[in-house]
Scaffold this active site. Structure first.
Site, mmCIF file in Angstrom:
data_model
loop_
_atom_site.group_PDB
_atom_site.id
_atom_site.type_symbol
_atom_site.label_atom_id
_atom_site.label_comp_id
_atom_site.label_asym_id
_atom_site.label_seq_id
_atom_site.Cartn_x
_atom_site.Cartn_y
_atom_site.Cartn_z
ATOM 1 N N ASP A 181 -5.790 40.797 7.431
ATOM 2 C CA ASP A 181 -6.035 41.887 8.384
ATOM 3 C C ASP A 181 -5.453 41.584 9.763
ATOM 4 O O ASP A 181 -5.135 40.438 10.084
ATOM 5 C CB ASP A 181 -7.547 42.083 8.566
ATOM 6 N N ASP A 182 -5.380 42.635 10.542
ATOM 7 C CA ASP A 182 -5.106 42.594 11.997
ATOM 8 C C ASP A 182 -3.641 42.381 12.369
ATOM 9 O O ASP A 182 -3.296 42.393 13.541
ATOM 10 C CB ASP A 182 -5.965 41.541 12.731
ATOM 11 N N HIS A 231 -5.709 49.598 8.755
ATOM 12 C CA HIS A 231 -6.824 48.915 9.427
ATOM 13 C C HIS A 231 -7.035 49.536 10.815
ATOM 14 O O HIS A 231 -7.515 48.875 11.713
ATOM 15 C CB HIS A 231 -6.505 47.421 9.512
ATOM 16 N N HIS A 235 -8.185 48.951 16.162
ATOM 17 C CA HIS A 235 -9.321 48.141 15.732
ATOM 18 C C HIS A 235 -10.671 48.491 16.348
ATOM 19 O O HIS A 235 -11.462 47.599 16.702
ATOM 20 C CB HIS A 235 -9.002 46.649 15.986
ATOM 21 N N TYR A 272 -14.228 45.425 11.081
ATOM 22 C CA TYR A 272 -15.560 44.796 11.023
ATOM 23 C C TYR A 272 -16.311 45.182 9.751
ATOM 24 O O TYR A 272 -17.510 44.936 9.636
ATOM 25 C CB TYR A 272 -16.415 45.178 12.246
ATOM 26 N N HIS A 322 -6.967 36.657 8.083
ATOM 27 C CA HIS A 322 -6.293 37.347 9.183
ATOM 28 C C HIS A 322 -4.956 36.679 9.470
ATOM 29 O O HIS A 322 -4.938 35.481 9.802
ATOM 30 C CB HIS A 322 -7.187 37.317 10.427
HETATM 31 ZN ZN ZN Z 1 -9.789 43.430 11.599
#
Ligand code: ZN
Length: 370
Positions: A181-182, A231, A235, A272, A322
């Site tokens: 992610d991210d 995603h 965020h 989250y 991540h």
């Molecule tokens: Zn994230």
């Protein structure tokens, strides 16, 4: 008197000529109309051996009644580019009903969701005879075209068939879905190197605002067969923002991804892991959570991330990591190498769902595929 009769005759001849001319014009106008709505697809498509072109023909009028002339024009455009493969497996990207007979009032024998393989037995202008999940039935050709619209000429067909979006995998060997992610970030490439070297895949849930400047990384991931998921753009915790903001966060990111790779992103990982029932009703994507949080974001420790994944690795698990930390990238390289050597198949979420016989549904939450 003679002069009058002569003039009258001339006038009559002139009138007839004018009438003939006008009728001719009208006829031409009608022909042109038919040509644009009916003949265009024939001219523009070049059917290959096992494909047949989709033509609307007789049901054209009914369709116009149903959906209006503007949409008909749109359909015509689709038909110029889309061919339905016969005796081939195709993929759907939209929920469709499979009817027992060529009749929408007949029994629904199956429901096909997005990303499902449909075997096309035969096809005509109104109905496609298909096989899905061991059941045979009919889907409306128009629906089928719509369902393929998203990946028509340049997109998903190629990805699915040529780039092998779902690989031929060994169902007896364990499968694990690593998810990152991210990103994308400067560390993503390192993870992609390891995946490529081991012929493995992962899913990247990207942040819209991180894409700028790293477009090539997203494209490379896709070309390697990795899945790109959503995603959000920046965020936020989606449960805390307005519906309008939520829609913007998701749609903007989807659009950014679609500019880079020829397919829709159909999987959401809410930041989250925060979601509620209203979101599940609204957002038309499966919600992909995780079986194991590696806590890489907290520890930023190579050894910890590595051992959490490798010690507990088992079939059907989804791991959360991540790709924005150097430690995660380093751990991921070790994880990918070691799990490959141990016989694990590192798969995308879509591959996992496919091989576990799970039809991903919009708004449904997935944490494991055991
Ligand atoms: Zn994230």
């Amino acid at each position: 008197m003679n002069l009058y009769r002569y003039t009258w005759r001339r006038l009559t001849v002139l009138l007839i000529l004018v009438l003939v001319f006008l009728t001719g014009c009208q006829g031409e106008t009608v022909d042109n109309h038919i040509a644009t709505s009916g003949k265009k697809p024939e001219i523009q498509t070049t059917p290959m051996d096992e494909e047949i072109t989709v033509e609307d023909e007789s049901d054209k009028e009914t369709e116009e009644d149903d959906i209006g002339s503007e949409e008909t024009t749109e359909n015509t455009e689709i038909e110029t580019e889309v061919t339905v493969m016969v005796n081939k497996t195709m993929y759907t990207r939209k929920k469709l009903s499979v009817y027992e007979e060529k009749d929408t009032n007949s029994k629904v024998v199956a429901t096909v969701y997005s990303y499902c393989e449909v075997y096309v037995i035969s096809h005509d202008s109104k109905w496609s005879n298909i096989k899905y999940d061991g059941k045979e039935g009919y889907i409306k050709s128009v629906d089928f075209l719509e369902s393929r619209n998203a990946y028509k000429a340049d997109g998903f067909k190629q990805a699915a068939k040529i780039d092998n979006y779902i690989r031929d995998l060994d169902t007896k060997k364990p499968m694990i879905a690593l998810t990152f992610d991210d990103g994308p970030s400067s560390y993503t490439e390192k993870i992609l190197d390891a995946l490529e070297a081991n012929n493995q895949r992962a899913t990247f849930f990207v942040i819209g605002k991180e894409i700028k400047g790293r477009e090539a990384t997203v494209q490379r991931a896709y070309k390697l067969g990795c899945q790109i998921g959503v995603h959000t753009y920046s965020h936020p915790k989606l449960t805390l923002i307005t519906v309008e903001d939520e829609t913007w966060q998701i749609n903007t990111t989807v659009e950014l991804i679609k500019k880079l790779i020829p397919m829709d992103s159909l999987a959401l990982r809410p930041p989250y892991g925060a979601y509620n029932d209203e979101m599940r009703d609204r957002i038309e994507m499966p919600f992909i959570l995780w079986s194991v949080d590696t806590k890489d974001w907290e520890t930023k420790d190579v050894e910890s991330t590595y051992s959490i994944v490798t010690n507990g690795a088992s079939d059907g698990k989804i791991y959360l990591m991540h790709d924005i930390y150097a430690a995660t990238a380093e751990a991921a390289v070790r994880i990918i190498n070691d799990l490959t050597n141990k016989g694990y198949q590192l798969v995308t979420v879509d591959e996992m769902a496919y091989y576990k016989g799970v039809t991903l549904k919009n708004g449904k939450v997935y944490k494991t595929f055991k």
